[in-house]
Design an enzyme around this catalytic site. Structure first.
Site, PDB file in Angstrom:
ATOM      1  CG  HIS A  42     -41.350  41.538   8.653  1.00 21.69           C
ATOM      2  ND1 HIS A  42     -39.970  41.559   8.709  1.00 21.69           N
ATOM      3  CD2 HIS A  42     -41.784  42.467   9.534  1.00 21.69           C
ATOM      4  CE1 HIS A  42     -39.600  42.473   9.595  1.00 21.69           C
ATOM      5  NE2 HIS A  42     -40.678  43.041  10.108  1.00 21.69           N
ATOM      6  CG  ASP A  90     -40.779  47.029  13.386  1.00 18.89           C
ATOM      7  OD1 ASP A  90     -40.950  45.805  13.507  1.00 18.89           O
ATOM      8  OD2 ASP A  90     -39.825  47.513  12.756  1.00 18.89           O
TER       9      ASP A  90
HETATM   10  C1  1DF Z   1     -35.146  46.081  12.050  1.00 17.61           C
HETATM   11  C2  1DF Z   1     -36.314  46.679  11.613  1.00 17.61           C
HETATM   12  C3  1DF Z   1     -35.124  44.717  12.318  1.00 17.61           C
HETATM   13  C4  1DF Z   1     -37.449  45.933  11.426  1.00 17.61           C
HETATM   14  C5  1DF Z   1     -36.276  43.971  12.150  1.00 17.61           C
HETATM   15  O1  1DF Z   1     -36.301  42.637  12.326  1.00 17.61           O
HETATM   16  C6  1DF Z   1     -37.469  44.586  11.775  1.00 17.61           C
HETATM   17  C7  1DF Z   1     -33.943  46.870  12.176  1.00 17.61           C
HETATM   18  C8  1DF Z   1     -35.074  41.913  12.350  1.00 17.61           C
HETATM   19  O2  1DF Z   1     -34.051  48.102  12.362  1.00 17.61           O
HETATM   20  O3  1DF Z   1     -32.851  46.318  12.097  1.00 17.61           O
HETATM   21  O4  1DF Z   1     -38.598  43.888  11.799  1.00 17.61           O
HETATM   22  N1  1DF Z   1     -38.565  46.564  10.838  1.00 17.61           N
HETATM   23  O5  1DF Z   1     -39.576  45.928  10.511  1.00 17.61           O
HETATM   24  O6  1DF Z   1     -38.453  47.777  10.493  1.00 17.61           O
HETATM   25 MN    MN Z   2     -40.687  44.648  11.559  1.00 15.66          MN
END
Ligand code: 1DF
Ligand code: MN
Length: 364
Positions: free
Chosen positions: A205, A327
């Site tokens: 991730h 997500d």
């Molecule tokens: C964000 C996006 C934050 C995802 C995430 O975990 C995350 C973000 C802190 O938009 O800041 O898992 N993502 O997977 O796109």
């Molecule tokens: Mn994510």
């Protein structure tokens, strides 16, 4: 909507952020569909790790990316952190409101990987216990991946085994780099060995790019999910492939989100340049990079409910290698579930995308 699925800006971005935060914004009920919707990159956090993040932010400790990402979440406040912490009623209600049958839960980025090794090991173990407890309460709605601390590879391998065999977890999440280090380094390969022998997929991730790479992103505000996350995981995945790790561990399963972080789109060029631009120190691989992508790598649709990108990835990797993800709570949008329901693919392939592939890859 035009033929590429683009809507006008106002319509597309209405309510961007967390719809949960606006009680007046009614969520339309999801459509009934002839498949289960299994969402495979859904985030959560423990109170202890959240407290650890607050301490790091207060002390301005942690790398530039962590301070940037979690500095914003903590300063902004609101409902996001409550939802990450909630492993009960609110989460289930949000799933029901968007037609999500099952969430595969991953400790949110950067997980325990910002902490020192001893603290990371104990926070990983306690988070896995808490995750297993939540799954025992809602066995039909939740499944989860184990968090491990790559800082201590041998302990991480053991914790993965405990997670799989004692706690009923379905693989591991690694939130990309660990203090600037990547899994192509053989010092981490005890983790790969355990994952391969346990048939435990490793979900790489995103987190913010590693300290050596982040500077030009941070000063432009591009270090998080807008671009830095994808660049970070594309590098990480390609580093694993070109290191020869997948010749050594041919049955290892790697999962990456966000439509494969750009890699499916680039595969032809990556194959070509892997020969043409090979540096003398790079190992000779048994196969082309695209062959490893088609043998070892699965991708999910997290954050990218967009037919042009996902059908392209399906056409190069195959229908069996692309899994649905939302997500939550970062991108909690019933409209995006509907966009994915409407992908121009057959009913059988839709069932693979939303349900069958996840059941097979994560042994659900
Ligand atoms: C964000 C996006 C934050 C995802 C995430 O975990 C995350 C973000 C802190 O938009 O800041 O898992 N993502 O997977 O796109
Ligand atoms: Mn994510």
């Amino acid at each position: 909507m035009n033929k590429h699925g683009a809507m006008n800006r106002k319509k597309r971005f209405a309510g961007v952020g967390i719809p949960l935060e606006d009680p007046k914004r009614a969520i339309k009920p999801p459509t009934k569909v002839p498949y289960k919707r299994i969402a495979t990159e859904e985030a959560w956090i423990t109170p202890e790790i959240m407290q650890g993040y607050r301490e790091l932010i207060a002390k301005k400790a942690g790398d530039a990316g962590f301070l940037s990402l979690w500095g914003v979440f903590i300063r902004r406040g609101g409902i996001l952190i409550d939802r990450l912490l909630d492993m009960g009623e609110n989460r289930i209600r949000d799933m029901d409101a968007t037609g999500i049958d099952v969430q595969l839960l991953l400790l949110t980025a950067p997980g325990v990987q910002v902490f020192d090794a001893a603290r990371a090991r104990s926070l990983a173990a306690s988070s896995n216990d808490q995750l297993a407890e939540a799954i025992r309460k809602y066995p039909k709605r939740f499944a989860g991946l184990a968090a491990i601390a790559p800082q201590s590879p041998k302990t991480a391998a053991k914790e993965l085994e405990r997670g799989m065999n004692k706690l009923g977890l379905k693989g591991a999440v690694i939130n990309s780099h660990t203090k600037g280090q990547y899994l192509d380094d053989p010092k981490f390969w005890d983790i790969f060995e355990a994952a391969e022998s346990l048939n435990a997929p490793i979900y790489i991730h995103p987190q913010t790019p590693s300290p050596d790479m982040i500077k030009p992103f941070v000063k432009r505000g591009l270090d998080t999910a807008i671009m830095g996350f994808g660049v970070e995981v594309a590098l990480h995945t390609l580093a694993i492939i070109t290191s020869g790790a997948l010749d050594r561990f041919p049955k290892l399963k790697i999962v990456i989100g966000h439509g494969g972080e750009g890699l499916p789109y680039w595969l032809y060029r990556i194959d070509y340049m892997q020969e043409f631009n090979r540096q003398a120190f790079m190992p000779k691989l048994k196969m082309l990079p695209s062959d490893y992508m088609k043998r070892n790598v699965y991708i999910t649709t997290s954050g990218l409910p967009w037919a042009p990108a996902i059908t392209m990835a399906q056409s190069v990797l195959g229908m069996d290698r692309v899994l649905y993800a939302m997500d939550y709570p970062y991108q909690y949008r019933v409209e995006e579930v509907a966009m994915t329901d409407k992908f121009p693919i057959s009913a059988a392939n839709k069932k693979k995308l939303f349900q069958k592939n996840a059941e097979r890859v994560f042994s659900l």
